[in-house]
Scaffold this active site. Structure first.
Site: not given
Ligand code: OAD
Length: 248
Positions: A149, A233, A215, A104-105, A188, A120, A190, A102
């Site tokens: 542009c 992770a 975590p 974008v980096d 990593g 994404h 949610s 998910q």
């Molecule tokens: P979130 O910010 O919702 O969740 C990050 C998760 O990573 C949480 O469950 C944390 O507990 C966990 N976390 C934090 N540090 C960590 C570590 N060192 N190792 C492992 N896990 C760790 O991010 P996403 O689930 O990726 O969408 O969010 C999904 C989407 O919501 C994104 O792609 C973005 C956002 O809005 C769009 O922009 C369309």
């Protein structure tokens, strides 16, 4: 945790097709903030006001100023961490076929993973809202906001905003991989954003083992995931790889 690390290594060794779903948490160790939770972007901003396509189209200058400028700068400076390199090592061991991310980096690709589905989109390239000309991120100057542009149209990143469709090929391939895999690592995320969060559900429904590395517990914990390895992770991946190298 030791028992779960051992169990994960054994499960991965026994699996025929392993895939991974990754989220913002794995890039926190590279200095990129997550979206939710402590220090998350959505603590500072309402995503519907800065990350929805309607908000961007109504006022691109504001969205570039508040969110995109900062994200572009942070993403361009970031380097892969042990989570990304751990997944690359897993691929090199023949134990990971595809990553659905998910994020974008672009850090999985920088770390050397070869099959990465960008669910994404990405920040690596931008396009013109008027003529659709594509630009690599480093060609996009943010001295002027919004960046423009050659034709003077406004540029946007090739990332998916809320309210936009998932790139169809990314969705199709992810659903297929989720159906076909017999083990999915979920690192990593949610698991609060759909349809990405459906991929572990699809995998589970079609018989795969789901291992979460995070975590914190998530919406998947105790329901969809078979077990959660509670930890960062990067550290967890290093330990799983070390264990796997002894088994394989
Ligand atoms: P979130 O910010 O919702 O969740 C990050 C998760 O990573 C949480 O469950 C944390 O507990 C966990 N976390 C934090 N540090 C960590 C570590 N060192 N190792 C492992 N896990 C760790 O991010 P996403 O689930 O990726 O969408 O969010 C999904 C989407 O919501 C994104 O792609 C973005 C956002 O809005 C769009 O922009 C369309």
């Amino acid at each position: 945790m030791d028992t779960l690390i051992k169990r994960a290594a054994e499960d991965i060794a026994a699996a025929k097709l392993v895939t991974a779903l990754t989220g913002a948490g794995i890039s926190t160790e590279s200095g990129i903030p997550p979206f939710r939770g402590k220090g998350g972007l959505w603590e500072r901003f309402d995503p519907m006001e800065v990350a929805h396509i309607d908000a961007f189209m109504q006022d691109p200058t504001r969205v570039w100023e508040i969110l995109l400028k900062e994200m572009k700068t942070i993403v361009e400076a970031a380097r892969p961490n042990d989570s990304h390199t751990g997944l690359t090592k897993l691929e090199n061991l023949g134990k990971l076929s595809t990553i659905i991310t998910q994020n974008v980096d672009g850090l999985h690709q920088v770390a050397g993973s070869t099959d990465v589905i960008e669910f994404h989109g990405n920040f690596a390239s931008h396009r013109c809202l008027d003529c659709q000309k594509q630009y690599a991120s480093h060609e996009v100057q943010i001295t002027q906001i919004p960046p423009r542009c050659d034709c003077n149209g406004i540029l946007r990143p090739n990332a998916v905003f809320f309210g936009e469709l998932i790139p169809p090929e990314a969705l199709r391939r992810s659903q297929k991989i989720a159906t076909d895999c017999d083990l999915m690592l979920v690192l990593g995320t949610s698991a609060e954003v759909q349809p990405a969060a459906m991929m572990p559900v699809i995998a589970k429904d079609t018989g795969a083992t789901i291992i979460e590395i995070n975590p914190q517990s998530t919406a998947l914990t105790g329901t969809v995931s078979d077990y959660l390895i509670k930890g960062k992770a990067g550290e967890v991946m290093n330990r799983i790889i070390a264990e796997l190298e002894q088994i394989l």
